[in-house]
Design an enzyme around this catalytic site. Structure first.
Site, PDB file in Angstrom:
ATOM      1  N   THR A  53       9.819   0.987   0.869  1.00 23.16           N
ATOM      2  CA  THR A  53      10.006   0.827  -0.580  1.00 23.16           C
ATOM      3  C   THR A  53      11.334   1.981  -1.367  1.00 23.16           C
ATOM      4  O   THR A  53      11.886   1.806  -1.639  1.00 23.16           O
ATOM      5  CB  THR A  53       9.710  -0.003  -1.549  1.00 23.16           C
ATOM      6  OG1 THR A  53       9.031  -1.749  -1.216  1.00 23.16           O
ATOM      7  CG2 THR A  53      10.654  -0.505  -3.064  1.00 23.16           C
ATOM      8  N   GLY A  60       2.539   2.582   2.822  1.00 24.77           N
ATOM      9  CA  GLY A  60       3.204   1.460   4.076  1.00 24.77           C
ATOM     10  C   GLY A  60       4.202   0.897   2.885  1.00 24.77           C
ATOM     11  O   GLY A  60       4.911   1.056   3.361  1.00 24.77           O
ATOM     12  N   CYS A  61       4.304  -0.194   2.479  1.00 28.39           N
ATOM     13  CA  CYS A  61       5.182  -0.589   2.126  1.00 28.39           C
ATOM     14  C   CYS A  61       5.860  -0.505  -0.054  1.00 28.39           C
ATOM     15  O   CYS A  61       7.773  -0.284   0.320  1.00 28.39           O
ATOM     16  CB  CYS A  61       4.736  -2.289   1.310  1.00 28.39           C
ATOM     17  SG  CYS A  61       4.445  -3.740   2.156  1.00 28.39           S
ATOM     18  N   ILE A  62       4.850   0.718  -0.362  1.00 27.77           N
ATOM     19  CA  ILE A  62       5.853   1.419  -1.477  1.00 27.77           C
ATOM     20  C   ILE A  62       6.386   2.339  -0.804  1.00 27.77           C
ATOM     21  O   ILE A  62       7.954   2.920  -1.267  1.00 27.77           O
ATOM     22  CB  ILE A  62       4.596   2.157  -2.101  1.00 27.77           C
ATOM     23  CG1 ILE A  62       3.695   1.456  -2.724  1.00 27.77           C
ATOM     24  CG2 ILE A  62       4.621   3.159  -3.174  1.00 27.77           C
ATOM     25  CD1 ILE A  62       4.493  -0.116  -3.996  1.00 27.77           C
ATOM     26  N   SER A 105       0.873  -1.302  -0.356  1.00 19.34           N
ATOM     27  CA  SER A 105       0.684   0.211  -0.393  1.00 19.34           C
ATOM     28  C   SER A 105       1.128   1.627   0.260  1.00 19.34           C
ATOM     29  O   SER A 105       1.941   1.429   0.583  1.00 19.34           O
ATOM     30  CB  SER A 105      -0.997  -0.332   1.372  1.00 19.34           C
ATOM     31  OG  SER A 105      -0.353   0.305   2.608  1.00 19.34           O
TER      32      SER A 105
END
Length: 207
Positions: free
Chosen positions: A154, A149-151, A146
């Site tokens: 990253t 979050g992970c975007i 999301s």
């Protein structure tokens, strides 16, 4: 509000990196858990998936490396540490749960890399940075879920590892528009370039 924000950030957080010369595309955690209405992680981000698939297909045509990530945990979640404890819905990614499978249209080809991770960033605890460096990659085009979050994780780790992060606004999604928009704004200001799908497709055509 947007005008006030832009004026406040002007002169301090308005730089741009631009595309590099050798990109890779990453599709972060685009698995069934986010597209199955019965899943606790359902986010209603089907449009982002469709955008990511179009970009993936263009990357394939351009000969750009395509990387996928998913999240996989041991049955007891012990390899997820405090993250698994903090977010009970991550149990959807325990080994064997079909919510961790790829949605229709996204299955990787045999020559495309899949990185299984346990935490938010595609870099943390994985070999991604090393693999990109060894391949001479200077730009990471980021899509997936999301956004908050992970975007975001990253993106931050990408620039911290020496790569140009290009976050595709249309090809990322979150369970609510507010954190999606806020995190796109913040990433564009501080950590990478946020662009739309059309800009990425135009760039890929030049390669």
């Amino acid at each position: 509000m947007t005008k006030e924000l832009n004026e406040n950030y002007a002169g301090a957080f308005d730089g741009s990196l631009g595309f590099g010369e050798k990109p890779a595309l990453i599709l972060v955690d685009l698995v069934r858990a986010y597209f199955d209405a019965d899943s606790p992680l359902y986010a209603g981000v089907e449009a982002a998936l469709a955008s990511a698939i179009r970009i993936r297909d263009a990357a394939r045509t351009a000969g750009v490396p395509v990387i996928y990530t998913n999240v996989v945990y041991k049955p007891d979640g012990s390899d997820g540490g405090m993250f698994f404890r903090k977010v009970p819905a991550l149990s959807a990614f325990v080994t064997g749960n079909p919510l961790g499978d790829w949605p229709e249209g996204l299955a990787p080809s045999d020559d495309e890399r899949v990185i299984s991770k346990q935490f938010a960033s595609a870099f943390f605890g994985t070999s991604l940075a090393q693999e990109l460096t060894e391949s001479g990659i200077d730009t990471l085009i980021i899509t997936g879920v999301s956004t908050s979050g992970c975007i975001r994780a990253t993106c931050i780790d990408a620039i911290s590892s020496g790569f140009i992060p290009i976050v595709v606004s249309d090809a990322c999604g979150d369970r609510h528009q507010a954190p999606h928009d806020a995190n796109l704004f913040d990433m564009n200001a501080k950590y990478g370039d946020v662009v739309d799908e059309a800009s990425v497709l135009d760039y890929l055509k030049t390669l």
